[in-house]
Design a protein around this motif. Structure first.
Motif, PDB file in Angstrom:
ATOM      1  N   PRO A 184       0.809  -1.227   0.000  1.00 20.85           N
ATOM      2  CA  PRO A 184       0.000   0.000   0.000  1.00 20.85           C
ATOM      3  C   PRO A 184       0.838   1.271   0.000  1.00 20.85           C
ATOM      4  O   PRO A 184       0.424   2.295  -0.546  1.00 20.85           O
ATOM      5  CB  PRO A 184      -0.852  -0.124   1.264  1.00 20.85           C
ATOM      6  N   HIS A 185       2.040   1.210   0.580  1.00 23.16           N
ATOM      7  CA  HIS A 185       2.933   2.366   0.620  1.00 23.16           C
ATOM      8  C   HIS A 185       3.321   2.824  -0.789  1.00 23.16           C
ATOM      9  O   HIS A 185       3.520   4.018  -1.030  1.00 23.16           O
ATOM     10  CB  HIS A 185       4.224   2.028   1.373  1.00 23.16           C
ATOM     11  N   GLU A 186       3.450   1.872  -1.711  1.00 25.45           N
ATOM     12  CA  GLU A 186       3.957   2.177  -3.049  1.00 25.45           C
ATOM     13  C   GLU A 186       3.018   3.070  -3.843  1.00 25.45           C
ATOM     14  O   GLU A 186       3.458   3.769  -4.762  1.00 25.45           O
ATOM     15  CB  GLU A 186       4.196   0.873  -3.818  1.00 25.45           C
ATOM     16  N   VAL A 187       1.723   3.044  -3.526  1.00 27.84           N
ATOM     17  CA  VAL A 187       0.741   3.807  -4.290  1.00 27.84           C
ATOM     18  C   VAL A 187       0.068   4.882  -3.436  1.00 27.84           C
ATOM     19  O   VAL A 187      -0.968   5.424  -3.814  1.00 27.84           O
ATOM     20  CB  VAL A 187      -0.307   2.870  -4.934  1.00 27.84           C
ATOM     21  N   ASP A 188       0.647   5.189  -2.271  1.00 29.98           N
ATOM     22  CA  ASP A 188       0.143   6.228  -1.361  1.00 29.98           C
ATOM     23  C   ASP A 188      -1.220   5.869  -0.783  1.00 29.98           C
ATOM     24  O   ASP A 188      -2.018   6.748  -0.455  1.00 29.98           O
ATOM     25  CB  ASP A 188       0.075   7.587  -2.077  1.00 29.98           C
ATOM     26  N   TRP A 189      -1.482   4.576  -0.596  1.00 34.09           N
ATOM     27  CA  TRP A 189      -2.771   4.112  -0.113  1.00 34.09           C
ATOM     28  C   TRP A 189      -2.902   4.193   1.411  1.00 34.09           C
ATOM     29  O   TRP A 189      -3.975   3.929   1.958  1.00 34.09           O
ATOM     30  CB  TRP A 189      -3.054   2.686  -0.575  1.00 34.09           C
ATOM     31  N   LEU A 190      -1.813   4.572   2.104  1.00 36.17           N
ATOM     32  CA  LEU A 190      -1.924   4.757   3.548  1.00 36.17           C
ATOM     33  C   LEU A 190      -2.828   5.938   3.887  1.00 36.17           C
ATOM     34  O   LEU A 190      -3.293   6.064   5.020  1.00 36.17           O
ATOM     35  CB  LEU A 190      -0.539   4.968   4.177  1.00 36.17           C
ATOM     36  N   ARG A 191      -3.056   6.816   2.925  1.00 37.65           N
ATOM     37  CA  ARG A 191      -3.925   7.981   3.149  1.00 37.65           C
ATOM     38  C   ARG A 191      -5.319   7.580   3.616  1.00 37.65           C
ATOM     39  O   ARG A 191      -5.849   8.123   4.590  1.00 37.65           O
ATOM     40  CB  ARG A 191      -4.086   8.783   1.844  1.00 37.65           C
ATOM     41  N   THR A 192      -5.936   6.682   2.886  1.00 38.44           N
ATOM     42  CA  THR A 192      -7.363   6.432   3.066  1.00 38.44           C
ATOM     43  C   THR A 192      -7.712   5.013   3.477  1.00 38.44           C
ATOM     44  O   THR A 192      -8.834   4.777   3.927  1.00 38.44           O
ATOM     45  CB  THR A 192      -8.107   6.739   1.752  1.00 38.44           C
ATOM     46  N   ALA A 193      -6.799   4.056   3.309  1.00 35.62           N
ATOM     47  CA  ALA A 193      -7.170   2.654   3.480  1.00 35.62           C
ATOM     48  C   ALA A 193      -6.430   1.941   4.599  1.00 35.62           C
ATOM     49  O   ALA A 193      -6.704   0.766   4.868  1.00 35.62           O
ATOM     50  CB  ALA A 193      -6.948   1.899   2.168  1.00 35.62           C
ATOM     51  N   ILE A 194      -5.493   2.615   5.257  1.00 37.02           N
ATOM     52  CA  ILE A 194      -4.693   1.990   6.319  1.00 37.02           C
ATOM     53  C   ILE A 194      -4.840   2.793   7.598  1.00 37.02           C
ATOM     54  O   ILE A 194      -4.782   4.025   7.582  1.00 37.02           O
ATOM     55  CB  ILE A 194      -3.199   1.933   5.929  1.00 37.02           C
ATOM     56  N   HIS A 195      -5.017   2.086   8.717  1.00 37.89           N
ATOM     57  CA  HIS A 195      -4.982   2.725  10.040  1.00 37.89           C
ATOM     58  C   HIS A 195      -3.749   2.174  10.751  1.00 37.89           C
ATOM     59  O   HIS A 195      -3.694   0.999  11.114  1.00 37.89           O
ATOM     60  CB  HIS A 195      -6.249   2.417  10.833  1.00 37.89           C
ATOM     61  N   LEU A 196      -2.749   3.042  10.943  1.00 34.61           N
ATOM     62  CA  LEU A 196      -1.465   2.602  11.472  1.00 34.61           C
ATOM     63  C   LEU A 196      -1.490   2.299  12.965  1.00 34.61           C
ATOM     64  O   LEU A 196      -0.524   1.740  13.489  1.00 34.61           O
ATOM     65  CB  LEU A 196      -0.399   3.667  11.183  1.00 34.61           C
ATOM     66  N   GLU A 197      -2.568   2.658  13.645  1.00 32.75           N
ATOM     67  CA  GLU A 197      -2.589   2.484  15.094  1.00 32.75           C
ATOM     68  C   GLU A 197      -3.645   1.498  15.571  1.00 32.75           C
ATOM     69  O   GLU A 197      -3.840   1.335  16.774  1.00 32.75           O
ATOM     70  CB  GLU A 197      -2.822   3.853  15.760  1.00 32.75           C
ATOM     71  N   LYS A 198      -4.341   0.839  14.651  1.00 34.73           N
ATOM     72  CA  LYS A 198      -5.389  -0.094  15.055  1.00 34.73           C
ATOM     73  C   LYS A 198      -4.788  -1.452  15.442  1.00 34.73           C
ATOM     74  O   LYS A 198      -3.595  -1.689  15.277  1.00 34.73           O
ATOM     75  CB  LYS A 198      -6.427  -0.272  13.935  1.00 34.73           C
ATOM     76  N   GLY A 199      -5.657  -2.337  15.897  1.00 32.03           N
ATOM     77  CA  GLY A 199      -5.217  -3.652  16.335  1.00 32.03           C
ATOM     78  C   GLY A 199      -4.667  -4.514  15.220  1.00 32.03           C
ATOM     79  O   GLY A 199      -4.655  -4.130  14.050  1.00 32.03           O
ATOM     80  N   CYS A 200      -4.262  -5.695  15.571  1.00 34.47           N
ATOM     81  CA  CYS A 200      -3.556  -6.591  14.659  1.00 34.47           C
ATOM     82  C   CYS A 200      -4.447  -7.039  13.510  1.00 34.47           C
ATOM     83  O   CYS A 200      -5.637  -7.304  13.672  1.00 34.47           O
ATOM     84  CB  CYS A 200      -3.062  -7.802  15.444  1.00 34.47           C
ATOM     85  N   TYR A 201      -3.877  -7.123  12.319  1.00 27.53           N
ATOM     86  CA  TYR A 201      -4.540  -7.693  11.153  1.00 27.53           C
ATOM     87  C   TYR A 201      -3.460  -8.293  10.267  1.00 27.53           C
ATOM     88  O   TYR A 201      -2.263  -7.993  10.412  1.00 27.53           O
ATOM     89  CB  TYR A 201      -5.339  -6.631  10.379  1.00 27.53           C
ATOM     90  N   ARG A 202      -3.846  -9.135   9.357  1.00 29.52           N
ATOM     91  CA  ARG A 202      -2.874  -9.809   8.500  1.00 29.52           C
ATOM     92  C   ARG A 202      -2.094  -8.792   7.678  1.00 29.52           C
ATOM     93  O   ARG A 202      -2.675  -7.920   7.032  1.00 29.52           O
ATOM     94  CB  ARG A 202      -3.602 -10.794   7.580  1.00 29.52           C
TER      95      ARG A 202
END
Length: 358
Positions: free
Chosen positions: A228-246
Motif C-alpha cells: 500500500p505504501h507504493e501507491v500512497d494508499w496509507l492515506r485512506t485505506a490503512i490505520h497505522l494504530e489499530k489492532g492486529c490484522y494480516r
C-alpha cells in the motif's frame, strides 16, 4: 442481458459495459461539473449483514471500521501475510448492512475470503451485484439518484490513523468531488430511460478523472507485489494504530524503518503521437526497463497522462520513455507522487504541481 444504456446515441460498449458515448472529453467535463453521471459497470456490490459485521471487518482488514457510523464512508484493504494488497473495497454502512463496492475483477476473491473468515461470528457476506448497479459522479449528481447506499470517496484526505506520502501542494485530487451510488437494477433501468444522453458519461471519462487525481484502484495499480505504501494508499485505506490484522507487521516495518521498493509516479506523455501506451507497457530510462504503466488516459485538460509503478531508485527528474504497442515509444515527463525515501522518517519538501497542458 443487454445493458439498459445500449440505446443511447453513440454508445460504445465492451465486454464490461459502457465505454463512452462518442465524446470522452465532453463527458469528462460534464462528469467533473456534476451535470452527468457514469454507469460504473466495472464495479460489483457485496454486503455484510449481522450484528458483528463492523468489528469483524475491523479485525480482518487494514482499516478501523468498528465504530463506523451509518452513512459514513471509508475504505479498506485485505493484505496477504507479507503486506501485499490482495483486495480493496469502498465501505459504507446503513445501520443494518455494510455495503462494499469493489472492482469487478476482485469481487469473487474478496467474497471467498470473507466467507472463509466467518467462523462462528454473526456475519453474512453476500454478492448482491445481480440486483444492484453502481453509478458514479459528484456528490450533488449522485444525491439525485434513488440510491440504497452512497459512498463518498475520502481520497486524497489523510484519514485518522493514515499517512500521506505525496508532498505535492495542492494535491491534484484535493478538489475532486466523487461519490458512488448503489441503486437497484430497476432504478438503473429507469435512469437509462429518463436521462438525456448528454447527462451520461462512460467509463473512460470516470477513469481519466481518477488518474488525474492519482487515485489508485486494485484492478489497475495492484499486482501480486504491491504494498500500500507504493501507491500512497496509507492515506485512506490503512490505520497505522489499530489492532492486529494480516500484513500489519510489514506495513509498520516499511513505514517506520524502511522504504517501499517501488513508487507510483504520474507521467505526462508526449501528445504529438495519437497512440497511447497500454496498461502494462514498459517504462524505460536510457533504454532500460525501470517500471510499468498501470493506468493511462487522455485528459480533457492535461492531455495524455498515466500512472506508473517505477523502481524506487529511479531519480525523480529522470527522462523516461514508454513503450507503445508493437514498435516505438513515447517520451514521458515524470511527476513525483510517492518519493524514493517514503516513510515516517522522510523529510519531504512541499512540491508545486507541474503546470497543466494547454
Amino acid at each position: 442481458m443487454a445493458d439498459a444504456f445500449v440505446a443511447l446515441p453513440g454508445a460504445v460498449f465492451d465486454e464490461v459495459g459502457l465505454v463512452h458515448l462518442g465524446s470522452p472529453m465532453r463527458e469528462q467535463r460534464a462528469l467533473a461539473a456534476g451535470t452527468a453521471v457514469a454507469p460504473l459497470s466495472d464495479r460489483r456490490v457485496l454486503t455484510v449483514a449481522g450484528e458483528d459485521r463492523l468489528t469483524w471487518l475491523d479485525s480482518i482488514t487494514s482499516q478501523a471500521v468498528a465504530r463506523l457510523q451509518p452513512g459514513e464512508s471509508s475504505e479498506l484493504l485485505v493484505l496477504d501475510p507479507h503486506g501485499h494488497v490482495e483486495h480493496a473495497a469502498a465501505v459504507v454502512d446503513d445501520g443494518t448492512r455494510t455495503w462494499l463496492i469493489v472492482d469487478e475483477t476482485d469481487a469473487e476473491g474478496l467474497l471467498t475470503f470473507l466467507t472463509r473468515m466467518r467462523f462462528r461470528l454473526r456475519v453474512d457476506p453476500q454478492d448482491v451485484s445481480a440486483a444492484h448497479r453502481v453509478i458514479g459522479g459528484t456528490a450533488d449528481a449522485t444525491a439525485s439518484l434513488d440510491a440504497v447506499a452512497v459512498w463518498q470517496d475520502p481520497w486524497p484526505a489523510v484519514r485518522t490513523g493514515g499517512w500521506g506520502y505525496a508532498a505535492t501542494d495542492p494535491h491534484p485530487g484535493a478538489e475532486r468531488d466523487w461519490s458512488e451510488a448503489v441503486i437497484t437494477a430497476s432504478a438503473y433501468e429507469v435512469l437509462a430511460a429518463s436521462r438525456a444522453p448528454e447527462s451520461i458519461a462512460g467509463r473512460l471519462a470516470a477513469d481519466a478523472l481518477r488518474i488525474a487525481a492519482w487515485r489508485p484502484r486494485v484492478a489497475a495499480e495492484a499486482d501480486e507485489r504491491t504494498l500500500p505504501h507504493e501507491v500512497d494508499w496509507l492515506r485512506t485505506a490503512i490505520h497505522l494504530e489499530k489492532g492486529c490484522y494480516r500484513g500489519q507487521e510489514t506495513v509498520a516495518k516499511v513505514h517506520n524503518l524502511g522504504h517501499p521498493p517501488r513508487r507510483l509516479a504520474a507521467l505526462h506523455l508526449d501528445g504529438s503521437d495519437a497512440e497511447l501506451p497500454s496498461p502494462g507497457a514498459e517504462v524505460r530510462r536510457d533504454g532500460e526497463a525501470v517500471g510499468a504503466i498501470t493506468s493511462v488516459a487522455r485528459h480533457f485538460e492535461e492531455g495524455p497522462i498515466a500512472l506508473a509503478l517505477l523502481k524506487r531508485t529511479v531519480p525523480v527528474d529522470a527522462a523516461l520513455t514508454v513503450a507503445l504497442d508493437g514498435e516505438g515509444e513515447v517520451a514521458a515527463a515524470q511527476e513525483q507522487i510517492v518519493p524514493p525515501d517514503a516513510g515516517r522518517t522522510a523529510s519531504i519538501p512541499r512540491m508545486p504541481r507541474l503546470s497543466r497542458r494547454r
